[in-house]
Design a protein around this motif. Structure first.
Motif, PDB file in Angstrom:
ATOM      1  N   UNK A 307       0.896   0.079  -5.343  1.00 33.03           N
ATOM      2  CA  UNK A 307      -0.308  -0.167  -5.104  1.00 33.03           C
ATOM      3  C   UNK A 307      -1.490   0.502  -5.856  1.00 33.03           C
ATOM      4  N   UNK A 308      -2.631  -0.190  -6.100  1.00 28.97           N
ATOM      5  CA  UNK A 308      -3.714   0.355  -6.817  1.00 28.97           C
ATOM      6  C   UNK A 308      -4.457   1.054  -6.143  1.00 28.97           C
ATOM      7  N   UNK A 309      -4.788   2.387  -6.110  1.00 28.44           N
ATOM      8  CA  UNK A 309      -5.391   3.245  -5.515  1.00 28.44           C
ATOM      9  C   UNK A 309      -6.913   2.768  -5.078  1.00 28.44           C
ATOM     10  N   UNK A 310      -7.540   2.231  -6.238  1.00 26.02           N
ATOM     11  CA  UNK A 310      -8.885   2.064  -5.880  1.00 26.02           C
ATOM     12  C   UNK A 310      -9.237   0.538  -5.169  1.00 26.02           C
ATOM     13  N   UNK A 311      -8.137  -0.325  -5.305  1.00 22.42           N
ATOM     14  CA  UNK A 311      -8.429  -1.362  -4.539  1.00 22.42           C
ATOM     15  C   UNK A 311      -7.952  -1.117  -3.065  1.00 22.42           C
ATOM     16  N   UNK A 312      -7.049  -0.228  -2.893  1.00 21.29           N
ATOM     17  CA  UNK A 312      -6.713   0.296  -1.466  1.00 21.29           C
ATOM     18  C   UNK A 312      -8.135   0.692  -0.802  1.00 21.29           C
ATOM     19  N   UNK A 313      -8.663   1.473  -1.343  1.00 18.61           N
ATOM     20  CA  UNK A 313      -9.867   1.939  -0.918  1.00 18.61           C
ATOM     21  C   UNK A 313     -11.142   1.178  -0.896  1.00 18.61           C
ATOM     22  N   UNK A 314     -11.065   0.110  -1.776  1.00 18.39           N
ATOM     23  CA  UNK A 314     -12.229  -0.981  -1.542  1.00 18.39           C
ATOM     24  C   UNK A 314     -12.213  -1.669  -0.435  1.00 18.39           C
ATOM     25  N   UNK A 315     -10.859  -2.210  -0.348  1.00 20.65           N
ATOM     26  CA  UNK A 315     -10.576  -3.168   0.790  1.00 20.65           C
ATOM     27  C   UNK A 315     -10.341  -2.614   2.011  1.00 20.65           C
ATOM     28  N   UNK A 316     -10.231  -1.063   2.185  1.00 18.86           N
ATOM     29  CA  UNK A 316     -10.245  -0.293   3.259  1.00 18.86           C
ATOM     30  C   UNK A 316      -8.840  -0.853   3.948  1.00 18.86           C
ATOM     31  N   UNK A 317      -7.768  -0.833   3.061  1.00 22.22           N
ATOM     32  CA  UNK A 317      -6.284  -1.187   3.642  1.00 22.22           C
ATOM     33  C   UNK A 317      -5.691   0.123   4.314  1.00 22.22           C
ATOM     34  N   UNK A 318      -5.025  -0.285   5.358  1.00 23.97           N
ATOM     35  CA  UNK A 318      -4.174   0.772   6.252  1.00 23.97           C
ATOM     36  C   UNK A 318      -2.812   0.495   6.541  1.00 23.97           C
ATOM     37  N   UNK A 319      -2.000   1.149   7.024  1.00 22.79           N
ATOM     38  CA  UNK A 319      -0.740   1.472   7.372  1.00 22.79           C
ATOM     39  C   UNK A 319       0.096   1.134   6.028  1.00 22.79           C
ATOM     40  N   UNK A 320      -0.315   1.772   4.914  1.00 23.34           N
ATOM     41  CA  UNK A 320       0.413   1.862   3.634  1.00 23.34           C
ATOM     42  C   UNK A 320       2.042   2.388   3.858  1.00 23.34           C
ATOM     43  N   UNK A 321       2.927   1.874   3.354  1.00 23.50           N
ATOM     44  CA  UNK A 321       4.361   2.339   3.791  1.00 23.50           C
ATOM     45  C   UNK A 321       4.141   3.916   3.223  1.00 23.50           C
ATOM     46  N   UNK A 322       4.887   4.881   3.710  1.00 23.90           N
ATOM     47  CA  UNK A 322       4.977   6.187   3.078  1.00 23.90           C
ATOM     48  C   UNK A 322       5.741   6.214   1.864  1.00 23.90           C
ATOM     49  N   UNK A 323       6.574   5.233   1.532  1.00 17.56           N
ATOM     50  CA  UNK A 323       7.404   5.257   0.291  1.00 17.56           C
ATOM     51  C   UNK A 323       6.562   4.573  -0.989  1.00 17.56           C
TER      52      UNK A 323
END
Length: 565
Positions: A307-323
């Motif tokens: 995952x791109x860290x900035x995109x995860x923050x921008x779209x408020x994504x959740x439940x990212x797999x721990x791996x």
């Protein structure tokens, strides 16, 4: 007395004989070591590291894995690229077989590795090429494809996970746009996506854009509502056949749409692209290195969550797999400069204690010290500024010193330096090296009849035609006046001669405008020389001299021709 002399002579002869035997043994051992060195040919489907993000990831993974082994244990690696992204699959495949036969006619390979579908398809369709050599196919471009010969390493894209991650991390998404193209292998992936999408048909609506122009794609992407997401496959052309790199398409989509972009291909995960469950080019590079070292590669571990860290923050994504692995994650100042901060704090504490002990005795000097500190800071800033200006000036001067001002290509100095570098690399890796010396026929007549401005235009046009007609690893330079030198690394003299003949034909068809709407026609003569990679006596001057002799012969035989020596 004579007896002592005879004994001395006999002893000297024995020592000489032992020395000769030792030298012979060392020569035989060295020859055996060279003969036993493994040689592996690696065929890549895409272009060079500089033009392909995927190729850069492969190189990164291979380098990291091979760096864990001693240089002596690494085999001799010969690499060829089809450049399918730029020219297309069929064009890349059409002329590779005779090129490989000519280039590697004298080399016995111990293994051949084909990476991705284009290289795998080529090797599979040419069983007579390098017969008897073990073949390894790392395929990640076709679902269920298997080679007719050799060992296949099938990298399976798990579209169940690839599609399933979208509702998991972005539950607000109600509509998924699947972007692909009309190629056969992309359509295989589209069908796999359709199968995976059936499990989410009650929660998600899927729409497939696989027959649009680029303009239509970006226009429609800009109008997507906030509850939409894009699943982007690696696509290479649109409905009209226009070709673009997948990474460039991804970057333009990021700048165009407000919807999160998911993908299954690591090379597309640029800043702004969310990512997802992807096939890792870097891990495939590790797998290629394992095969080079005759180890079993970890094919199952190639796909993973990225995952791109900035995109995860921008779209408020959740439940990212721990791996999951994050890209482009910014480090805090504390993380980035931990030891510097700790050292600085320690120095500050020590300085504070020292100042506290001396404050009463140094009070009268406090203003002076403050002024000195300010002057020091200003001086350091001025020195840093001057240093940066000097570095920029030196860089500009170096570029000017090695670039021909009229044509913009390299000059004599740059070409001479490059020839020496390529000769050293040719000796180290035992690759051939060819050099073309080009001269414009009867160029003085152009200046006399049409004027020097027309002559300059002719030189510029021919230099551009020569430079554009070569490979990305080749180099063209203006050697002086109407003379050019072309350097072709890793090229046998026969291949270089064929390339020279093609360039001669292109120039003969070239038309240059004169000052009074006349058409100037020019021809060129070319001398071709090649360096023997096993030789140690070649130098830049000797290679240039042989090419110059061949050029002289071409002019003597009537010009507008190619002569190889």
């Amino acid at each position: 007395m004579l007896l002592r002399d005879d004994r001395f002579a006999a002893s000297a002869l024995r020592q000489l004989w032992r020395g000769l035997l030792l030298c012979a043994a060392l020569v035989l051992m060295q020859a055996a070591a060279q003969a036993s060195e493994r040689k592996v040919l690696v065929l890549y489907s895409l272009g060079s590291d500089a033009s392909s993000a995927w190729q850069s990831l492969l190189r990164k993974g291979m380098t990291a894995e091979l760096s864990q082994h001693s240089p002596a244990s690494i085999p001799a690696i010969f690499e060829e690229r089809f450049d399918a992204v730029r020219v297309g699959d069929e064009q890349a495949l059409s002329s590779m077989a005779p090129y490989l036969r000519a280039k590697y006619a004298g080399i016995k390979f111990d293994a051949i590795i084909a990476e991705n579908y284009v290289a795998g398809r080529f090797l599979n369709e040419h069983p007579d090429l390098f017969p008897g050599v073990p073949r390894h196919y790392i395929n990640h471009g076709r679902i269920g494809w298997k080679p007719r010969d050799g060992i296949g390493y099938q990298v399976q894209a798990d579209f169940t996970r690839t599609i399933g991650i979208i509702p998991q991390v972005a539950p607000q998404v109600k509509r998924v746009i699947v972007i692909g193209d009309s190629t056969e292998r992309t359509q295989e992936s589209v069908r796999a996506v359709r199968d995976a999408a059936s499990a989410h048909q009650h929660k998600l609506a899927f729409e497939y854009w696989d027959n649009l122009t680029y303009a239509e794609m970006f226009h429609q992407a800009a109008r997507l509502p906030s509850d939409s997401a894009i699943f982007l496959m690696p696509i290479y052309h649109d409905r009209t056949g226009e070709r673009r790199r997948p990474v460039d398409i991804a970057r333009q989509l990021v700048a165009t749409t407000q919807a999160p972009i998911f993908t299954n291909w690591e090379a597309i995960v640029v800043p702004g692209v969310v990512g997802g469950y992807v096939v890792s080019g870097e891990r495939i590079g590790h797998a290629i290195a394992d095969i080079l070292m005759q180890h079993q590669p970890d094919i199952a571990g190639i796909p993973g969550y990225l995952f791109d860290y900035g995109a995860v923050q921008r779209f408020h994504l959740q439940n990212i797999p721990p791996t999951a692995q994050y890209l482009y994650r910014p480090q805090s100042v504390l993380e980035q400069y931990w030891w510097q901060i700790l050292t600085g704090l320690t120095l500050i504490v020590l300085q504070g204690l020292l100042i506290s002990a001396l404050v009463f005795s140094l009070r009268s000097r406090r203003q002076t010290l403050r002024a000195l500190n300010e002057e020091r800071d200003q001086l350091e800033a001025r020195v840093a500024q001057r240093t940066l200006e000097l570095m920029a000036a030196n860089t500009k001067l170096e570029q000017q010193a090695t670039t021909d001002p009229l044509t913009g290509i390299g000059n004599r100095r740059r070409m001479t330096e490059q020839i020496n570098k390529e000769l050293e690399r040719s000796r180290r890796f035992k690759h051939p090296l060819s050099l073309l010396m080009v001269d414009i026929d009867h160029f003085k007549n152009v200046n006399d009849i049409y004027g020097h401005e027309a002559g300059d235009r002719a030189i510029v046009a021919i230099s551009h035609a020569l430079a554009s007609g070569m490979r990305s690893i080749d180099m063209a330079s203006r050697f002086g006046g109407e003379e050019f030198v072309l350097l072709m690394p890793e090229t046998e003299i026969d291949v270089a001669g064929a390339a020279a003949e093609r360039l001669r034909s292109d120039i003969a068809a070239l038309r240059i405008a004169g000052d009074n709407s006349e058409e100037i026609r020019l021809t060129i003569s070319i001398g071709v020389a090649s360096s023997d990679p096993s030789g140690t006596m070649d130098s830049a001057s000797s290679l240039l001299s042989r090419a110059d002799k061949a050029l002289y012969q071409a002019k003597h035989e009537g010009r507008d021709r190619v002569v190889s020596c």
